[in-house]
Scaffold this motif. Structure first.
Motif, PDB file in Angstrom:
ATOM      1  N   THR A  38     124.935  95.525  42.339  1.00  0.00           N
ATOM      2  CA  THR A  38     124.752  95.321  43.818  1.00  0.00           C
ATOM      3  C   THR A  38     123.559  94.607  43.862  1.00  0.00           C
ATOM      4  O   THR A  38     122.897  94.882  43.028  1.00  0.00           O
ATOM      5  CB  THR A  38     124.826  96.784  44.343  1.00  0.00           C
ATOM      6  N   VAL A  39     123.701  93.836  45.275  1.00  0.00           N
ATOM      7  CA  VAL A  39     122.621  93.019  45.508  1.00  0.00           C
ATOM      8  C   VAL A  39     122.005  93.499  46.797  1.00  0.00           C
ATOM      9  O   VAL A  39     122.709  93.618  47.037  1.00  0.00           O
ATOM     10  CB  VAL A  39     122.066  91.858  45.233  1.00  0.00           C
ATOM     11  N   GLU A  40     120.201  93.861  46.541  1.00  0.00           N
ATOM     12  CA  GLU A  40     119.525  94.414  47.978  1.00  0.00           C
ATOM     13  C   GLU A  40     118.795  92.765  47.985  1.00  0.00           C
ATOM     14  O   GLU A  40     117.777  92.941  47.059  1.00  0.00           O
ATOM     15  CB  GLU A  40     119.208  95.797  48.103  1.00  0.00           C
ATOM     16  N   ILE A  41     118.374  92.574  49.692  1.00  0.00           N
ATOM     17  CA  ILE A  41     117.284  91.773  49.338  1.00  0.00           C
ATOM     18  C   ILE A  41     116.262  92.496  50.407  1.00  0.00           C
ATOM     19  O   ILE A  41     116.583  92.681  51.819  1.00  0.00           O
ATOM     20  CB  ILE A  41     117.733  90.330  50.115  1.00  0.00           C
ATOM     21  N   ASP A  42     114.835  92.694  49.592  1.00  0.00           N
ATOM     22  CA  ASP A  42     113.729  93.307  50.825  1.00  0.00           C
ATOM     23  C   ASP A  42     112.304  92.458  50.810  1.00  0.00           C
ATOM     24  O   ASP A  42     112.291  91.973  50.074  1.00  0.00           O
ATOM     25  CB  ASP A  42     113.374  94.464  50.195  1.00  0.00           C
ATOM     26  N   GLY A  43     113.003  91.444  51.916  1.00  0.00           N
ATOM     27  CA  GLY A  43     111.864  89.942  51.719  1.00  0.00           C
ATOM     28  C   GLY A  43     111.825  89.458  51.118  1.00  0.00           C
ATOM     29  O   GLY A  43     113.352  88.830  51.085  1.00  0.00           O
ATOM     30  N   HIS A  44     111.707  88.791  50.030  1.00  0.00           N
ATOM     31  CA  HIS A  44     111.316  88.100  49.080  1.00  0.00           C
ATOM     32  C   HIS A  44     111.299  88.454  47.588  1.00  0.00           C
ATOM     33  O   HIS A  44     111.663  87.521  46.815  1.00  0.00           O
ATOM     34  CB  HIS A  44     110.237  87.046  48.934  1.00  0.00           C
ATOM     35  N   LYS A  45     112.041  89.825  47.196  1.00  0.00           N
ATOM     36  CA  LYS A  45     112.518  90.477  46.786  1.00  0.00           C
ATOM     37  C   LYS A  45     113.866  91.131  46.089  1.00  0.00           C
ATOM     38  O   LYS A  45     114.983  91.317  47.232  1.00  0.00           O
ATOM     39  CB  LYS A  45     111.663  91.859  46.319  1.00  0.00           C
ATOM     40  N   ALA A  46     114.400  90.817  45.591  1.00  0.00           N
ATOM     41  CA  ALA A  46     115.652  90.849  45.264  1.00  0.00           C
ATOM     42  C   ALA A  46     116.177  92.572  44.127  1.00  0.00           C
ATOM     43  O   ALA A  46     115.210  92.853  43.082  1.00  0.00           O
ATOM     44  CB  ALA A  46     116.204  90.198  44.324  1.00  0.00           C
ATOM     45  N   ILE A  47     116.586  93.749  44.694  1.00  0.00           N
ATOM     46  CA  ILE A  47     117.156  94.094  43.861  1.00  0.00           C
ATOM     47  C   ILE A  47     117.990  94.680  43.363  1.00  0.00           C
ATOM     48  O   ILE A  47     119.280  94.502  44.343  1.00  0.00           O
ATOM     49  CB  ILE A  47     116.974  95.404  45.132  1.00  0.00           C
ATOM     50  N   LEU A  48     117.825  95.093  42.109  1.00  0.00           N
ATOM     51  CA  LEU A  48     119.546  94.803  41.451  1.00  0.00           C
ATOM     52  C   LEU A  48     120.226  96.165  41.280  1.00  0.00           C
ATOM     53  O   LEU A  48     119.200  96.651  39.871  1.00  0.00           O
ATOM     54  CB  LEU A  48     119.592  93.831  40.314  1.00  0.00           C
ATOM     55  N   ARG A  49     121.043  96.271  41.523  1.00  0.00           N
ATOM     56  CA  ARG A  49     121.687  97.886  40.755  1.00  0.00           C
ATOM     57  C   ARG A  49     122.819  97.753  40.095  1.00  0.00           C
ATOM     58  O   ARG A  49     123.464  97.044  40.039  1.00  0.00           O
ATOM     59  CB  ARG A  49     121.729  98.914  41.397  1.00  0.00           C
ATOM     60  N   GLY A  50     123.342  98.726  38.954  1.00  0.00           N
ATOM     61  CA  GLY A  50     124.304  98.694  38.198  1.00  0.00           C
ATOM     62  C   GLY A  50     124.530  98.485  36.704  1.00  0.00           C
ATOM     63  O   GLY A  50     123.133  99.389  36.575  1.00  0.00           O
TER      64      GLY A  50
ATOM     65  N   ALA B 260     117.003  82.478  42.434  1.00  0.00           N
ATOM     66  CA  ALA B 260     117.644  82.199  44.216  1.00  0.00           C
ATOM     67  C   ALA B 260     116.354  81.834  44.901  1.00  0.00           C
ATOM     68  O   ALA B 260     115.505  82.366  44.741  1.00  0.00           O
ATOM     69  CB  ALA B 260     118.513  83.572  44.214  1.00  0.00           C
ATOM     70  N   PRO B 261     116.722  80.538  46.072  1.00  0.00           N
ATOM     71  CA  PRO B 261     115.787  80.029  46.839  1.00  0.00           C
ATOM     72  C   PRO B 261     115.341  81.166  47.170  1.00  0.00           C
ATOM     73  O   PRO B 261     115.807  82.340  47.830  1.00  0.00           O
ATOM     74  CB  PRO B 261     116.317  79.513  47.686  1.00  0.00           C
ATOM     75  N   GLY B 262     114.160  81.568  47.616  1.00  0.00           N
ATOM     76  CA  GLY B 262     113.064  82.451  48.673  1.00  0.00           C
ATOM     77  C   GLY B 262     112.596  84.226  47.900  1.00  0.00           C
ATOM     78  O   GLY B 262     112.471  84.602  47.758  1.00  0.00           O
ATOM     79  N   ILE B 263     113.129  84.152  46.446  1.00  0.00           N
ATOM     80  CA  ILE B 263     113.424  85.256  45.344  1.00  0.00           C
ATOM     81  C   ILE B 263     111.946  84.685  44.317  1.00  0.00           C
ATOM     82  O   ILE B 263     111.986  84.252  43.942  1.00  0.00           O
ATOM     83  CB  ILE B 263     113.874  85.456  44.596  1.00  0.00           C
ATOM     84  N   THR B 264     111.286  86.205  45.034  1.00  0.00           N
ATOM     85  CA  THR B 264     110.061  85.669  44.190  1.00  0.00           C
ATOM     86  C   THR B 264     109.612  86.667  43.155  1.00  0.00           C
ATOM     87  O   THR B 264     108.628  87.381  42.373  1.00  0.00           O
ATOM     88  CB  THR B 264     108.354  85.411  45.061  1.00  0.00           C
ATOM     89  N   GLU B 265     110.285  87.764  43.285  1.00  0.00           N
ATOM     90  CA  GLU B 265     110.448  89.712  42.360  1.00  0.00           C
ATOM     91  C   GLU B 265     112.012  89.541  42.459  1.00  0.00           C
ATOM     92  O   GLU B 265     112.263  90.321  43.032  1.00  0.00           O
ATOM     93  CB  GLU B 265     109.956  90.202  43.209  1.00  0.00           C
ATOM     94  N   VAL B 266     111.694  89.993  41.435  1.00  0.00           N
ATOM     95  CA  VAL B 266     112.758  90.684  40.699  1.00  0.00           C
ATOM     96  C   VAL B 266     112.607  92.091  40.297  1.00  0.00           C
ATOM     97  O   VAL B 266     111.610  92.970  39.618  1.00  0.00           O
ATOM     98  CB  VAL B 266     113.603  89.912  39.660  1.00  0.00           C
ATOM     99  N   GLU B 267     113.458  92.980  41.286  1.00  0.00           N
ATOM    100  CA  GLU B 267     113.148  94.545  40.923  1.00  0.00           C
ATOM    101  C   GLU B 267     114.851  94.907  40.070  1.00  0.00           C
ATOM    102  O   GLU B 267     115.707  94.826  40.312  1.00  0.00           O
ATOM    103  CB  GLU B 267     112.849  95.232  42.257  1.00  0.00           C
ATOM    104  N   SER B 268     114.883  95.151  38.697  1.00  0.00           N
ATOM    105  CA  SER B 268     116.170  95.586  38.671  1.00  0.00           C
ATOM    106  C   SER B 268     115.924  97.180  38.053  1.00  0.00           C
ATOM    107  O   SER B 268     115.659  97.341  36.704  1.00  0.00           O
ATOM    108  CB  SER B 268     116.343  95.353  36.744  1.00  0.00           C
TER     109      SER B 268
END
Length: 80
Positions: free
Chosen positions: A27-39, A57-65
């Motif tokens: 699953t993917v959540e978007i918080d501003g420019h951050k994408a949060i991945l769970r699963g 992905a465009p607009g994503i500057t941070e990934v929280e996995s």
């Protein structure tokens, strides 16, 4: 400027195109420019592939996995 729902849609589509792992388990959540991945993924390589797909992905500057690796995660059986 991409909106969060558009970014999330693009990320999900990118994950689905990557046939070497099961995007349905992520699953993917978007918080501003951050994408949060769970699963759960089946290997460390799949985890890195998912993170890379999201990072591009465009607009994503941070990934929280928050992905976990479980080699025994269910994989659909083939119809025989």
């Amino acid at each position: 400027k991409p909106v969060p729902t558009d970014i999330k849609k693009r990320i999900v589509e990118a994950l689905q195109r990557a046939a070497h792992f099961d995007a349905e388990r992520i699953t993917v959540e978007i918080d501003g420019h951050k994408a949060i991945l769970r699963g759960t993924v089946r290997s460390y390589a799949e985890l890195k592939d998912a993170e890379r797909a999201v990072r591009n992905a465009p607009g994503i500057t941070e990934v929280e996995s928050h992905l976990t690796v479980d080699p025994n995660v269910y994989t659909p059986a083939h119809d025989y």
